[in-house]
Design a protein around this motif. Structure first.
Motif, mmCIF file in Angstrom:
data_model
loop_
_atom_site.group_PDB
_atom_site.id
_atom_site.type_symbol
_atom_site.label_atom_id
_atom_site.label_comp_id
_atom_site.label_asym_id
_atom_site.label_seq_id
_atom_site.Cartn_x
_atom_site.Cartn_y
_atom_site.Cartn_z
ATOM 1 N N ALA A 75 0.827 -1.209 0.000
ATOM 2 C CA ALA A 75 0.000 0.000 0.000
ATOM 3 C C ALA A 75 0.863 1.261 0.000
ATOM 4 N N GLU A 76 1.929 1.225 0.786
ATOM 5 C CA GLU A 76 2.842 2.372 0.862
ATOM 6 C C GLU A 76 3.448 2.672 -0.508
ATOM 7 N N MET A 77 3.893 1.638 -1.196
ATOM 8 C CA MET A 77 4.523 1.844 -2.497
ATOM 9 C C MET A 77 3.489 2.172 -3.575
ATOM 10 N N ALA A 78 2.296 1.599 -3.474
ATOM 11 C CA ALA A 78 1.230 1.951 -4.421
ATOM 12 C C ALA A 78 0.903 3.435 -4.296
ATOM 13 N N ALA A 79 0.863 3.940 -3.055
ATOM 14 C CA ALA A 79 0.588 5.355 -2.825
ATOM 15 C C ALA A 79 1.692 6.239 -3.407
ATOM 16 N N ALA A 80 2.895 5.700 -3.485
ATOM 17 C CA ALA A 80 4.014 6.447 -4.063
ATOM 18 C C ALA A 80 3.946 6.473 -5.587
ATOM 19 N N GLY A 81 3.123 5.590 -6.178
ATOM 20 C CA GLY A 81 2.954 5.593 -7.628
ATOM 21 C C GLY A 81 3.754 4.552 -8.382
ATOM 22 N N VAL A 82 4.186 3.482 -7.688
ATOM 23 C CA VAL A 82 4.969 2.456 -8.379
ATOM 24 C C VAL A 82 4.109 1.697 -9.384
ATOM 25 N N SER A 83 4.762 1.079 -10.345
ATOM 26 C CA SER A 83 4.066 0.343 -11.402
ATOM 27 C C SER A 83 3.787 -1.098 -11.012
ATOM 28 N N GLY A 84 4.735 -1.750 -10.327
ATOM 29 C CA GLY A 84 4.583 -3.154 -9.981
ATOM 30 C C GLY A 84 5.280 -3.474 -8.689
ATOM 31 N N TYR A 85 4.925 -4.621 -8.109
ATOM 32 C CA TYR A 85 5.478 -5.042 -6.830
ATOM 33 C C TYR A 85 5.696 -6.538 -6.879
ATOM 34 N N LEU A 86 6.931 -6.966 -6.728
ATOM 35 C CA LEU A 86 7.273 -8.382 -6.734
ATOM 36 C C LEU A 86 7.967 -8.744 -5.433
ATOM 37 N N VAL A 87 7.691 -9.941 -4.932
ATOM 38 C CA VAL A 87 8.317 -10.415 -3.705
ATOM 39 C C VAL A 87 9.540 -11.248 -4.077
ATOM 40 N N LYS A 88 10.655 -10.958 -3.414
ATOM 41 C CA LYS A 88 11.889 -11.695 -3.658
ATOM 42 C C LYS A 88 11.653 -13.182 -3.469
ATOM 43 N N GLY A 89 12.329 -13.967 -4.270
ATOM 44 C CA GLY A 89 12.134 -15.401 -4.250
ATOM 45 C C GLY A 89 11.520 -15.887 -5.556
ATOM 46 N N ILE A 90 11.035 -14.956 -6.376
ATOM 47 C CA ILE A 90 10.524 -15.344 -7.692
ATOM 48 C C ILE A 90 11.713 -15.728 -8.574
ATOM 49 N N THR A 91 11.435 -16.365 -9.676
ATOM 50 C CA THR A 91 12.517 -16.754 -10.577
ATOM 51 C C THR A 91 13.027 -15.552 -11.361
ATOM 52 N N ASN A 92 14.240 -15.689 -11.867
ATOM 53 C CA ASN A 92 14.788 -14.643 -12.737
ATOM 54 C C ASN A 92 13.890 -14.440 -13.946
ATOM 55 N N ALA A 93 13.343 -15.530 -14.477
ATOM 56 C CA ALA A 93 12.463 -15.432 -15.646
ATOM 57 C C ALA A 93 11.235 -14.577 -15.339
ATOM 58 N N GLN A 94 10.665 -14.741 -14.141
ATOM 59 C CA GLN A 94 9.504 -13.935 -13.763
ATOM 60 C C GLN A 94 9.881 -12.464 -13.612
ATOM 61 N N LEU A 95 11.005 -12.204 -12.977
ATOM 62 C CA LEU A 95 11.463 -10.827 -12.822
ATOM 63 C C LEU A 95 11.718 -10.190 -14.182
ATOM 64 N N LEU A 96 12.406 -10.901 -15.047
ATOM 65 C CA LEU A 96 12.711 -10.362 -16.374
ATOM 66 C C LEU A 96 11.446 -10.131 -17.195
ATOM 67 N N ALA A 97 10.463 -11.005 -17.048
ATOM 68 C CA ALA A 97 9.200 -10.811 -17.768
ATOM 69 C C ALA A 97 8.543 -9.502 -17.334
ATOM 70 N N GLU A 98 8.552 -9.211 -16.043
ATOM 71 C CA GLU A 98 7.980 -7.952 -15.548
ATOM 72 C C GLU A 98 8.783 -6.749 -16.048
ATOM 73 N N ILE A 99 10.107 -6.857 -15.990
ATOM 74 C CA ILE A 99 10.948 -5.760 -16.484
ATOM 75 C C ILE A 99 10.646 -5.498 -17.961
ATOM 76 N N ARG A 100 10.554 -6.560 -18.739
ATOM 77 C CA ARG A 100 10.273 -6.398 -20.174
ATOM 78 C C ARG A 100 8.890 -5.795 -20.414
ATOM 79 N N THR A 101 7.901 -6.229 -19.648
ATOM 80 C CA THR A 101 6.551 -5.680 -19.802
ATOM 81 C C THR A 101 6.530 -4.190 -19.523
ATOM 82 N N TRP A 102 7.107 -3.800 -18.395
ATOM 83 C CA TRP A 102 7.124 -2.375 -18.039
ATOM 84 C C TRP A 102 8.032 -1.577 -18.971
ATOM 85 N N GLY A 103 9.129 -2.174 -19.414
ATOM 86 C CA GLY A 103 10.006 -1.492 -20.366
ATOM 87 C C GLY A 103 9.314 -1.243 -21.690
#
Length: 149
Positions: A99-127
């Motif tokens: 909620a704190e970060m959503a209020a700041a205006g962030v685009s996405g929120y991921l919890v550490k422990g996800i795979t590199n592939a999942q992180l990269l997919a999000e980076i590519r989507t937002w990029g």
């Protein structure tokens, strides 16, 4: 489809985490991608803001508990770099930090422990969103969607 004579634009990614090992690992993961450019890495809020202003990344991967304030860094980067997408990468998955970060205006929120592939997919989507012709400045209002705050 891009014109043959036009250079392909690749999303620039800034990695911001105070943990040296996490930051180094994320930096190497991004650097190894042929379709992403590494804009740099930072260990605290002030360095994150300074690098974002200097490098104008399309996506910033940002730790919530960044020294100097993850929310502060997100707000200042969004203010200074129109159209940037902030992707929070945090060990904290509970509603408070989200909620704190959503209020700041962030685009996405991921919890550490996800795979590199999942992180990269999000980076590519937002990029891709940040690079899209006519993309609105600022961040998307996507609270509650998968991978979103």
């Amino acid at each position: 489809m891009s014109r043959p004579d036009a250079p392909e634009r690749r999303p620039k990614v800034l990695v911001c985490d105070d943990n040296d090992m996490v930051r180094a690992a994320l930096t190497e993961v991004v650097r190894a991608q042929h379709d992403l450019d590494l804009a740099g890495s930072a260990a605290d809020a002030d360095e994150s803001i300074r690098l974002a202003i200097a490098e104008r990344p399309h996506v910033v991967v940002l730790d919530v508990r960044l020294p100097g304030g993850g929310r502060y860094a997100a707000q200042e980067i969004i203010r200074a770099v129109p159209g940037v997408r902030i992707l929070v990468f945090s060990a904290y998955g509970d509603l408070g930090p989200r909620a704190e970060m959503a209020a700041a205006g962030v685009s996405g929120y991921l919890v550490k422990g996800i795979t590199n592939a999942q992180l990269l997919a999000e980076i590519r989507t937002w990029g891709a969103e940040a690079l899209a012709p006519g993309a609105p400045e600022g961040t998307a209002d996507t609270v509650g969607q998968a991978g979103r705050p």
